[in-house]
Design an enzyme around this catalytic site. Sequence first.
Site, PDB file in Angstrom:
ATOM      1  CD  GLU A  10      47.388  60.930 -12.283  1.00  0.00           C
ATOM      2  OE1 GLU A  10      48.060  61.870 -12.974  1.00  0.00           O
ATOM      3  OE2 GLU A  10      47.721  60.671 -11.061  1.00  0.00           O
TER       4      GLU A  10
ATOM      5  CB  ALA B  19      59.922  56.677  -9.859  1.00  0.00           C
TER       6      ALA B  19
ATOM      7  CB  SER C  26      60.950  62.643 -19.546  1.00  0.00           C
ATOM      8  OG  SER C  26      59.551  62.165 -19.422  1.00  0.00           O
TER       9      SER C  26
ATOM     10  CD  GLU D 282      57.812  62.885 -23.170  1.00  0.00           C
ATOM     11  OE1 GLU D 282      58.447  63.663 -22.869  1.00  0.00           O
ATOM     12  OE2 GLU D 282      57.739  61.768 -22.891  1.00  0.00           O
TER      13      GLU D 282
ATOM     14  CG  ASP E 229      53.737  64.751 -16.664  1.00  0.00           C
ATOM     15  OD1 ASP E 229      52.940  64.777 -15.849  1.00  0.00           O
ATOM     16  OD2 ASP E 229      53.944  63.804 -17.241  1.00  0.00           O
TER      17      ASP E 229
HETATM   18  C1  GLA Z   1      51.677  61.269 -17.594  1.00  0.00           C
HETATM   19  C2  GLA Z   1      51.549  62.237 -18.742  1.00  0.00           C
HETATM   20  C3  GLA Z   1      50.499  63.198 -18.382  1.00  0.00           C
HETATM   21  C4  GLA Z   1      49.283  62.803 -17.763  1.00  0.00           C
HETATM   22  C5  GLA Z   1      49.605  61.527 -16.741  1.00  0.00           C
HETATM   23  C6  GLA Z   1      48.129  61.010 -16.401  1.00  0.00           C
HETATM   24  O1  GLA Z   1      52.322  61.481 -16.520  1.00  0.00           O
HETATM   25  O2  GLA Z   1      52.702  62.757 -19.215  1.00  0.00           O
HETATM   26  O3  GLA Z   1      50.262  64.115 -19.360  1.00  0.00           O
HETATM   27  O4  GLA Z   1      48.300  62.335 -18.822  1.00  0.00           O
HETATM   28  O5  GLA Z   1      50.209  60.650 -17.271  1.00  0.00           O
HETATM   29  O6  GLA Z   1      47.309  61.705 -15.574  1.00  0.00           O
END
Ligand code: GLA
Length: 388
Positions: free
Chosen positions: A37, A125, A130, A162, A174
């Site tokens: 993360e 959530a 998005s 984004e 994401d």
């Molecule tokens: C969000 C961001 C991702 C990533 C996560 C943390 O989801 O959109 O790019 O940095 O936080 O891992």
Amino acid sequence: MPGSSKIISQIKDIFQQHFGTPDLIVRSPGRINLIGEHTDYNLGFVLPAAIDKAIYIAISKRDDGEIHLYAGDLSQGFETKLSSLQASDKQWPNFILGVADQLLKAGYTIGGFNAVVMGDVPLGAGLSSSAAVECATAFALNTLFDLGLDKKTMVLFSQKAENEFVGLQCGIMDMFASMFGKKEQVIRLDCRSLDYAYMPFDTTDISILLFDTGVKHSLASSEYNLRRQECEEGVRIIQQKYPGVKSLRDADSKMVEECLAVGDDRVHKRCKFIVEEIQRLQDACTDLINHDMDSFGKKMFITHDGLSKLYEVSCPEADGLVDMVRNDEAVLGARMMGGGFGGCTINLVKKGTEDNLVDEVASQYRKQFVRELKTYAVTIEDGTSLVS
Ligand code: GLA
């Protein structure tokens, strides 16, 4: 997939009411992340997967250069012109307009279009609804206007939308997960080279349960952008001694201690977490190969503690949800997931124990936080694709 045929028939009906017959419909899923993360924008690794909850976009061409949008879940419309794209304070159109804007800036020829967007990815959530809208839009416009873009390029346009249109300096995880997801596989993505490999995630004995804190702090995006800056600051300091370090991906724990232990405590903690998390993900992949899910799960708890105490992106509700299952035999691993400050925790749970666990945690959550717990059992599914 449960619910998908219902949404497809709903989106067709709504499209019919507003714009006639769609030229095509695209599905783009939400995502989970098993471990790794805040490592994406530090050019480390992530281990996400696409899920069985998705955003759908139905679309058709217009010949007057206008964009007419309708959000099925919000019952809201929005209209603008391709020649005057600007961020709207309604928010939801921006994920679509931002992608169109990127395509235009890159010199691609697109015309006006009608689109209806809706889905079953819970909003706010932390499941990347998005990114799913952006990837669905990129895929739909690519098909509709025959642009010939490959998936990686569509992911990069979605991320830039984004970053530049919505204003969140997010990494690539994401969008990559939504676009490249594969049934029953997690994606081990190298966020520096964008090389990726699918790894089987065996759910014969394990269920993936998400516990939704129901919390979405307004500081999520400003704190997110701040974490990025703190990491960049750490890199600048390490570089003075180790010029070859271009991102935290190139640093190790020794460098972090040597260069950052004396100085801004926040920068030290952020960088310590990232360097450890990048290594932890590599070790977790070895656990996956060895089918050692106990060891994998333990690493998720360690990640949570790092996100909470070193990276400081958790919140009392997510900490509470993880603590409630920490010593539960039914739970192999749990942690907050995504950007933080709310959203969901992800739990790897022994099959057969789900109902009891949900009852117990929901009742504790009610007592401790006076909130009703929403839970989602998710499966790992394919990424962005044409529905019809
Ligand atoms: C969000 C961001 C991702 C990533 C996560 C943390 O989801 O959109 O790019 O940095 O936080 O891992």
